[in-house]
Scaffold this motif. Structure first.
Motif, mmCIF file in Angstrom:
data_model
loop_
_atom_site.group_PDB
_atom_site.id
_atom_site.type_symbol
_atom_site.label_atom_id
_atom_site.label_comp_id
_atom_site.label_asym_id
_atom_site.label_seq_id
_atom_site.Cartn_x
_atom_site.Cartn_y
_atom_site.Cartn_z
ATOM 1 N N GLN A 198 0.827 -1.206 0.000
ATOM 2 C CA GLN A 198 0.000 0.000 0.000
ATOM 3 C C GLN A 198 0.864 1.261 0.000
ATOM 4 O O GLN A 198 0.551 2.245 -0.673
ATOM 5 N N ARG A 199 1.968 1.214 0.755
ATOM 6 C CA ARG A 199 2.874 2.368 0.753
ATOM 7 C C ARG A 199 3.501 2.590 -0.627
ATOM 8 O O ARG A 199 3.562 3.709 -1.147
ATOM 9 N N ASP A 200 3.982 1.503 -1.252
ATOM 10 C CA ASP A 200 4.607 1.613 -2.576
ATOM 11 C C ASP A 200 3.603 2.100 -3.621
ATOM 12 O O ASP A 200 3.947 2.888 -4.510
ATOM 13 N N THR A 201 2.368 1.604 -3.528
ATOM 14 C CA THR A 201 1.337 2.045 -4.483
ATOM 15 C C THR A 201 1.042 3.527 -4.321
ATOM 16 O O THR A 201 0.905 4.262 -5.308
ATOM 17 N N ALA A 202 0.960 3.998 -3.093
ATOM 18 C CA ALA A 202 0.698 5.419 -2.840
ATOM 19 C C ALA A 202 1.848 6.285 -3.351
ATOM 20 O O ALA A 202 1.634 7.372 -3.898
ATOM 21 N N ARG A 203 3.088 5.786 -3.172
ATOM 22 C CA ARG A 203 4.247 6.551 -3.666
ATOM 23 C C ARG A 203 4.222 6.631 -5.194
ATOM 24 O O ARG A 203 4.491 7.699 -5.773
ATOM 25 N N SER A 204 3.917 5.523 -5.873
ATOM 26 C CA SER A 204 3.867 5.511 -7.341
ATOM 27 C C SER A 204 2.774 6.454 -7.861
ATOM 28 O O SER A 204 2.967 7.165 -8.849
ATOM 29 N N ARG A 205 1.615 6.451 -7.173
ATOM 30 C CA ARG A 205 0.523 7.323 -7.603
ATOM 31 C C ARG A 205 0.923 8.788 -7.450
ATOM 32 O O ARG A 205 0.641 9.612 -8.323
ATOM 33 N N LEU A 206 1.595 9.108 -6.353
ATOM 34 C CA LEU A 206 2.038 10.493 -6.154
ATOM 35 C C LEU A 206 3.022 10.905 -7.242
ATOM 36 O O LEU A 206 2.938 12.020 -7.794
ATOM 37 N N GLU A 207 3.984 10.049 -7.564
ATOM 38 C CA GLU A 207 4.967 10.383 -8.614
ATOM 39 C C GLU A 207 4.284 10.572 -9.961
ATOM 40 O O GLU A 207 4.648 11.474 -10.734
ATOM 41 N N SER A 208 3.280 9.747 -10.273
ATOM 42 C CA SER A 208 2.568 9.884 -11.543
ATOM 43 C C SER A 208 1.807 11.203 -11.605
ATOM 44 O O SER A 208 1.836 11.910 -12.626
ATOM 45 N N LEU A 209 1.136 11.559 -10.498
ATOM 46 C CA LEU A 209 0.377 12.809 -10.480
ATOM 47 C C LEU A 209 1.303 14.025 -10.509
ATOM 48 O O LEU A 209 0.972 15.062 -11.095
ATOM 49 N N GLN A 210 2.460 13.918 -9.891
ATOM 50 C CA GLN A 210 3.432 15.020 -9.954
ATOM 51 C C GLN A 210 3.922 15.243 -11.391
ATOM 52 O O GLN A 210 4.111 16.385 -11.819
ATOM 53 N N ALA A 211 4.117 14.147 -12.115
ATOM 54 C CA ALA A 211 4.523 14.271 -13.523
ATOM 55 C C ALA A 211 3.420 14.926 -14.354
ATOM 56 O O ALA A 211 3.692 15.772 -15.229
ATOM 57 N N ARG A 212 2.175 14.552 -14.065
ATOM 58 C CA ARG A 212 1.059 15.164 -14.784
ATOM 59 C C ARG A 212 0.935 16.641 -14.435
ATOM 60 O O ARG A 212 0.580 17.464 -15.285
ATOM 61 N N LEU A 213 1.238 16.983 -13.210
ATOM 62 C CA LEU A 213 1.209 18.394 -12.815
ATOM 63 C C LEU A 213 2.275 19.188 -13.561
ATOM 64 O O LEU A 213 2.027 20.302 -14.029
ATOM 65 N N LYS A 214 3.476 18.621 -13.639
ATOM 66 C CA LYS A 214 4.542 19.308 -14.382
ATOM 67 C C LYS A 214 4.159 19.516 -15.837
ATOM 68 O O LYS A 214 4.454 20.558 -16.432
ATOM 69 N N ARG A 215 3.504 18.511 -16.421
ATOM 70 C CA ARG A 215 3.064 18.640 -17.803
ATOM 71 C C ARG A 215 2.025 19.752 -17.935
ATOM 72 O O ARG A 215 2.076 20.551 -18.871
ATOM 73 N N ALA A 216 1.093 19.809 -17.016
ATOM 74 C CA ALA A 216 0.068 20.856 -17.063
ATOM 75 C C ALA A 216 0.692 22.233 -16.867
ATOM 76 O O ALA A 216 0.290 23.210 -17.514
#
Length: 382
Positions: free
Chosen positions: A150-168
């Motif tokens: 659960q911790r690893d999944t939450a970390r991966s989701r945060l990294e993915s959303l941060q990348a999407r934020l940078k793109r936006a």
């Protein structure tokens, strides 16, 4: 009867007179046939082949630093700050799109990142608690593994959303078109309230510090004799009659319109305030084909006027060499290696210094007696 006798006597008289004339003609000697006078010819001396030949080609000037700029995101043009002919500095805003929708995307991505960061902190705390309990034997290994996942999944989701934020955020920044360098606007292709797409050219710009280039079109028969790095003389009639020095920087490998290839030259010391599109004259110095040929197979070549030979078959031609002792011309067969503007490079039995007929060679024959024009005793009016 009397009339008949008179007629017979007259006829006999005429016959005798004709016979006498015939005998006299037979005894007279026949007139001698005059010999054909030597044909006057213009001559030229065979010259050595020069290492290079030149062509005068028309070209146009253009900025050495130029670009078609465009937005990287789609949108509605909100503002255009420059027009054709305006100058700008690096980083100046040229145009801007309506960014409301892009800003909404950024706000949404930031909210998602905050939620994902909170979820990761919660998963991290749960993992830490279960690890301590597992060390004391109060939580099974399976429970710890679940918390780790659960911790690893939450970390991966945060990294993915941060990348999407940078793109936006990048898309939002790209809604503002900024100048990549100091320059001038050559063409403006957008207006406010116009919808644009990514990659659509909105401005054509030219740098002010990139120097000046001249582009020319070279035919397919000459392009193999142009070399990068070679220097040539360039004249810009609208600016000055004094030629400038240019160096070949680009030689295209693909033909354009009319089976010609684009050759680009950079002026080493360009004049100031020269606009793009100004006509230029380039004296293109070309390697001769004889110079480029392999030394082991390259025959001796000489240079003669085009008017001095008569084409034969294939690449062969006939030249009439002047024989000084006999004052006649001898037909010599040569091979045409290269045709220049007014001359030709040929190989064969001709040598540098030979005299050849330079005009009217189509009316000459082998062994014909000739007389050089300009030879003999000079005559002057009293």
């Amino acid at each position: 009867m009397t009339h008949y006798l008179k007629r017979v006597q007259a006829t006999n008289t005429i016959f005798v007179a004709c016979a006498a004339i015939t005998l006299l003609s037979a005894c007279r000697p026949e007139p001698e046939i005059e010999a054909t006078p030597p044909r006057p010819i213009a001559t030229v001396t065979v010259e050595p082949t020069s290492g290079r030949t030149a062509r005068i080609l028309a070209g146009t000037t253009r900025a050495g630093q130029r670009a078609d700029v465009s937005f990287e995101v789609p949108g509605l043009v909100e503002m255009v700050r420059v027009d054709e002919g305006d100058t700008f500095k690096a980083g100046d805003v040229l145009a801007q799109l309506n960014s409301r929708s892009l800003q909404l995307v950024v706000d949404q991505r930031e909210s998602e990142v905050r939620e994902a960061r909170a979820a990761l902190e919660e998963a991290q705390q749960d993992f830490s608690r279960k690890r301590r309990l597992n060390e004391r034997g109060w939580v099974a290994d399976a429970g710890l593994e679940t918390a780790t996942a659960q911790r690893d999944t939450a970390r991966s989701r945060l990294e993915s959303l941060q990348a999407r934020l940078k793109r936006a955020q990048k898309d939002l920044a790209d809604a503002v078109l900024r100048a990549p360098y100091d320059g001038v606007v050559a063409a403006r292709r957008i207006e406010p309230s116009q919808q644009v797409t990514p990659g659509q050219t909105v401005f054509e710009i030219q740098g002010v510090d990139g120097g000046l280039e001249v582009a020319i079109s070279v035919s397919e028969t000459l392009i193999d004799r142009v070399r990068r790095g070679t220097k040539h003389s360039i004249r810009i009639p609208a600016i000055s009659e004094t030629p400038f020095q240019g160096i070949v920087t680009e030689v295209s490998t693909q033909a354009s319109v009319g089976s010609s290839y684009t050759v680009t030259m950079r002026l080493l010391e360009p004049p100031k305030n020269v606009r793009s599109g100004v006509t230029a004259e380039v004296r293109l110095e070309l390697e001769s084909m004889a110079q480029r040929a392999d030394a082991a197979t390259d025959p001796a070549t000489v240079r003669i006027p085009i008017s001095a030979f008569v084409p034969a078959d294939a690449n062969r031609a006939n030249v009439f060499k002047y024989e000084t002792e006999t004052k006649t011309v001898a037909r010599v067969s040569v091979e045409v290696v290269e045709l220049l503007e007014n001359d030709a490079v040929v190989s064969g039995s001709l040598a540098v210094g030979d005299l050849i007929a330079s005009k009217g060679v189509a009316f000459l024959s082998d062994g014909q007696a000739v007389k050089k024009l300009g030879a003999g005793v000079a005559r002057y009016n009293p």
